[in-house]
Design a protein around this motif. Structure first.
Motif, PDB file in Angstrom:
ATOM      1  N   ASP A   1     -22.707 103.361  23.275  1.00 17.50           N
ATOM      2  CA  ASP A   1     -24.048 103.084  23.793  1.00 17.50           C
ATOM      3  C   ASP A   1     -24.905 104.332  23.764  1.00 17.50           C
ATOM      4  N   SER A   2     -26.218 104.122  23.730  1.00 13.59           N
ATOM      5  CA  SER A   2     -27.189 105.205  23.809  1.00 13.59           C
ATOM      6  C   SER A   2     -28.241 104.841  24.851  1.00 13.59           C
ATOM      7  N   THR A   3     -28.523 105.801  25.737  1.00 11.01           N
ATOM      8  CA  THR A   3     -29.488 105.552  26.822  1.00 11.01           C
ATOM      9  C   THR A   3     -30.480 106.701  26.893  1.00 11.01           C
ATOM     10  N   ARG A   4     -31.757 106.363  27.008  1.00 13.75           N
ATOM     11  CA  ARG A   4     -32.812 107.364  27.153  1.00 13.75           C
ATOM     12  C   ARG A   4     -33.431 107.240  28.529  1.00 13.75           C
ATOM     13  N   THR A   5     -33.551 108.374  29.214  1.00  8.37           N
ATOM     14  CA  THR A   5     -34.161 108.394  30.540  1.00  8.37           C
ATOM     15  C   THR A   5     -35.251 109.463  30.586  1.00  8.37           C
ATOM     16  N   SER A   6     -36.217 109.251  31.444  1.00  4.25           N
ATOM     17  CA  SER A   6     -37.286 110.227  31.652  1.00  4.25           C
ATOM     18  C   SER A   6     -37.654 110.200  33.128  1.00  4.25           C
ATOM     19  N   ILE A   7     -38.653 111.013  33.502  1.00  6.60           N
ATOM     20  CA  ILE A   7     -39.081 111.031  34.904  1.00  6.60           C
ATOM     21  C   ILE A   7     -39.767 109.722  35.282  1.00  6.60           C
ATOM     22  N   HIS A   8     -40.105 108.922  34.281  1.00 11.33           N
ATOM     23  CA  HIS A   8     -40.814 107.683  34.547  1.00 11.33           C
ATOM     24  C   HIS A   8     -39.894 106.464  34.573  1.00 11.33           C
ATOM     25  N   GLU A   9     -38.869 106.429  33.684  1.00  7.65           N
ATOM     26  CA  GLU A   9     -38.057 105.227  33.585  1.00  7.65           C
ATOM     27  C   GLU A   9     -36.722 105.523  32.916  1.00  7.65           C
ATOM     28  N   THR A  10     -35.834 104.550  33.029  1.00  6.61           N
ATOM     29  CA  THR A  10     -34.572 104.552  32.300  1.00  6.61           C
ATOM     30  C   THR A  10     -34.550 103.339  31.394  1.00  6.61           C
ATOM     31  N   GLU A  11     -34.496 103.600  30.096  1.00  3.60           N
ATOM     32  CA  GLU A  11     -34.536 102.491  29.156  1.00  3.60           C
ATOM     33  C   GLU A  11     -33.202 101.746  29.126  1.00  3.60           C
ATOM     34  N   THR A  12     -33.238 100.504  28.672  1.00  2.00           N
ATOM     35  CA  THR A  12     -32.023  99.710  28.534  1.00  2.00           C
ATOM     36  C   THR A  12     -31.140 100.310  27.452  1.00  2.00           C
ATOM     37  N   SER A  13     -29.846 100.383  27.730  1.00  2.00           N
ATOM     38  CA  SER A  13     -28.905 100.971  26.776  1.00  2.00           C
ATOM     39  C   SER A  13     -28.870 100.153  25.490  1.00  2.00           C
ATOM     40  N   GLY A  14     -28.748 100.841  24.373  1.00  2.00           N
ATOM     41  CA  GLY A  14     -28.635 100.185  23.072  1.00  2.00           C
ATOM     42  C   GLY A  14     -27.354 100.588  22.373  1.00  2.00           C
ATOM     43  N   ASP A  15     -27.009  99.872  21.334  1.00  2.00           N
ATOM     44  CA  ASP A  15     -25.803 100.179  20.575  1.00  2.00           C
ATOM     45  C   ASP A  15     -25.979 101.482  19.809  1.00  2.00           C
ATOM     46  N   TYR A  16     -24.870 102.201  19.662  1.00  2.00           N
ATOM     47  CA  TYR A  16     -24.889 103.466  18.934  1.00  2.00           C
ATOM     48  C   TYR A  16     -23.614 103.585  18.109  1.00  2.00           C
ATOM     49  N   GLU A  17     -23.731 104.136  16.897  1.00  5.86           N
ATOM     50  CA  GLU A  17     -22.573 104.336  16.031  1.00  5.86           C
ATOM     51  C   GLU A  17     -22.572 105.766  15.491  1.00  5.86           C
ATOM     52  N   TYR A  18     -21.380 106.335  15.413  1.00  5.82           N
ATOM     53  CA  TYR A  18     -21.200 107.649  14.809  1.00  5.82           C
ATOM     54  C   TYR A  18     -20.077 107.548  13.794  1.00  5.82           C
ATOM     55  N   GLU A  19     -20.351 107.917  12.542  1.00  4.43           N
ATOM     56  CA  GLU A  19     -19.384 107.746  11.468  1.00  4.43           C
ATOM     57  C   GLU A  19     -18.637 109.048  11.177  1.00  4.43           C
ATOM     58  N   LEU A  20     -17.334 108.920  10.984  1.00  8.47           N
ATOM     59  CA  LEU A  20     -16.504 110.027  10.528  1.00  8.47           C
ATOM     60  C   LEU A  20     -16.102 109.769   9.080  1.00  8.47           C
ATOM     61  N   PRO A  21     -16.127 110.782   8.228  1.00 13.62           N
ATOM     62  CA  PRO A  21     -15.857 110.577   6.800  1.00 13.62           C
ATOM     63  C   PRO A  21     -14.358 110.592   6.489  1.00 13.62           C
ATOM     64  N   HIS A  22     -14.019 110.345   5.219  1.00 15.08           N
ATOM     65  CA  HIS A  22     -12.655 110.569   4.750  1.00 15.08           C
ATOM     66  C   HIS A  22     -12.344 112.055   4.893  1.00 15.08           C
ATOM     67  N   ARG A  23     -11.132 112.346   5.380  1.00 13.67           N
ATOM     68  CA  ARG A  23     -10.722 113.738   5.554  1.00 13.67           C
ATOM     69  C   ARG A  23      -9.333 113.943   4.959  1.00 13.67           C
ATOM     70  N   ALA A  24      -9.134 115.082   4.301  1.00 16.73           N
ATOM     71  CA  ALA A  24      -7.856 115.377   3.661  1.00 16.73           C
ATOM     72  C   ALA A  24      -7.552 116.860   3.783  1.00 16.73           C
ATOM     73  N   CYS A  25      -6.257 117.170   3.728  1.00 17.41           N
ATOM     74  CA  CYS A  25      -5.816 118.560   3.801  1.00 17.41           C
ATOM     75  C   CYS A  25      -4.620 118.757   2.881  1.00 17.41           C
ATOM     76  N   ALA A  26      -4.609 119.879   2.154  1.00 14.53           N
ATOM     77  CA  ALA A  26      -3.460 120.296   1.352  1.00 14.53           C
ATOM     78  C   ALA A  26      -3.025 121.668   1.850  1.00 14.53           C
ATOM     79  N   SER A  27      -1.710 121.867   1.968  1.00 16.49           N
ATOM     80  CA  SER A  27      -1.208 123.092   2.587  1.00 16.49           C
ATOM     81  C   SER A  27       0.043 123.588   1.869  1.00 16.49           C
TER      82      SER A  27
END
Length: 409
Positions: free
Chosen positions: A234-260
């Motif tokens: 979720d994502s929520t924005r607040t200010s001194i005037h109001e608190t907005e209704t929470s909305g959906d939020y997404e954060y993407e992680l990419p393909h990750r690989a390691c060679a050692s």
């Protein structure tokens, strides 16, 4: 000793909210990232995803398996100072020094014959920074502007690995959970002008990592891969005037690989190199570039029985790494250069160890990004403490049978 282990475990869990690295680039992304290594590896250029020549307690590669028949617990601590510098469009420079405390990981590994069960929690990626400046509006109002960013992403791993001769395979179920809060405050002593705005996000979701290791007599090769995943919240924005209704939020992680690769080229000498790659460009070409990190390290591992002096018996190591971050600042890419040193204080038990190290990190430059930071960090790692086994109690009095006289027969 077991009481000490439980105490360290409790402190690790209690300090988890503190586990966030500081950087001036936190406004633009996640500048601080740990790759699942332990303090030993961090003191050796952040290498060790294939190091099977020690009791390795960093499980970024779930195939990582050691030959000890002990249950190993490990945790670490980073503390030090971060020096920030910035330059505005007019060429004026600003600087600030902040302290930091970070708990990058704690891990637990339990052997079951050829199998191994493990658990690890790391501060996977983070960025914490705050600043304030005296400003003047176009109307001539003097005011104080404060900004802060607090973003972190943790990863909890449930790990299984299987040892098959010189091969080891592993899989870990990863659970990511994070939070991001950005705050802006303007105070000018004039109520209609004053403002306070905050954007708060939280996100989580599971992921997966698979790994492989092959061991030769003096060489080990390893690799692991984590497919892309999307964290939701979720994502929520607040200010001194109001608190907005929470909305959906997404954060993407990419393909990750390691060679050692880890090698023992000479007696008492070990070298290692790790290459990490993250395919950020596939997520958003306009916003990200592919990120990568190359680390190299060397270690002196003395055979204690061949040395008389105390200091010649101490394991020592050093390393360096170069990383390209996935985001740009001022239209230029941001790179990271680090160097590290480390030593080990062996304890009475073979499995118990205290690792001490120092790490220097530089990110960005004033010439290219108008921002730069330098970190000077002391590192402490605690490993060992076989908390699931208990030595037999032989302190009770025992009855010793008398010798039988066979001559009387």
């Amino acid at each position: 000793m077991k009481k000490t282990a439980y105490l360290i475990l409790l402190l690790a869990i209690a300090a988890l909210p503190l586990a966030a690295g500081n950087s001036i680039f936190a406004y633009d992304g996640y500048p601080v990232q740990y790759f699942g290594k332990d303090i030993y590896s961090l003191g050796m250029g952040d290498t060790g995803a294939s190091d099977v020549f020690r009791n390795n307690t960093g499980y970024s590669n779930p195939a990582q398996s050691n030959l000890s028949n002990r249950s190993l617990f490990s945790t670490g601590l980073l503390m030090g100072y971060n020096a920030y510098r910035s330059q505005d469009a007019a060429g004026k420079k600003y600087s600030y020094v902040d302290n930091s405390l970070d708990l990058p990981y704690f891990s637990l590994s339990i052997p079951l014959k050829k199998h191994r069960i493990g658990f690890q929690v790391n501060s996977y990626a983070s960025g914490v920074v705050d600043n304030q400046r005296d400003m003047e509006s176009e109307d001539g109002i003097q005011y104080l502007e404060k900004q802060s960013m607090d973003r972190y992403l943790y990863r909890a791993d449930l790990i299984y690995s299987l040892l098959l001769g010189n091969n080891s395979i592993g899989i870990s179920g990863n659970y990511y959970f994070g939070h991001e809060t950005r705050l802006l405050i303007q105070e000018g002593g004039y109520e209609p002008f004053n403002t306070r705005e905050e954007v708060s996000r939280d996100f989580k979701n599971p992921g997966l990592t698979i790994g492989y290791l092959h061991r030769f007599a003096k060489l080990a090769l390893g690799a692991h891969f984590s497919p892309a995943c999307t964290l939701k919240g979720d994502s929520t924005r607040t200010s001194i005037h109001e608190t907005e209704t929470s909305g959906d939020y997404e954060y993407e992680l990419p393909h990750r690989a390691c060679a050692s690769v880890t090698a023992l080229p000479f007696p008492e000498v070990k070298v290692a190199a790790d290459f990490h790659y993250e395919a950020w460009d596939a997520l958003d070409k306009d916003k990200y570039d592919d990120s990568w990190k190359l680390g190299v390290g060397v270690a002196y591992e003395p055979m204690a029985d061949k040395h008389e002096k105390f200091f010649s018996k101490l394991p020592l190591r050093a390393g360096a790494a170069y990383r390209m971050l996935p985001f740009a600042v001022n239209g230029k890419s941001v790179d990271e250069i680090s160097a590290s040193l480390g030593l080990t204080l062996p304890l009475k038990s073979e499995a118990n160890r205290i690792d001490i190290g120092f790490q220097y990190v530089n990110r960005g430059s004033l010439a290219d990004n108008r921002l730069t930071d330098n970190s000077y960090l002391m590192m402490f790692g605690f490993t060992g403490f076989d908390i699931f086994s208990k030595s037999a109690d032989r302190s009770a009095p025992r009855e010793i049978p008398e010798k039988e006289d066979i001559n009387s027969w």
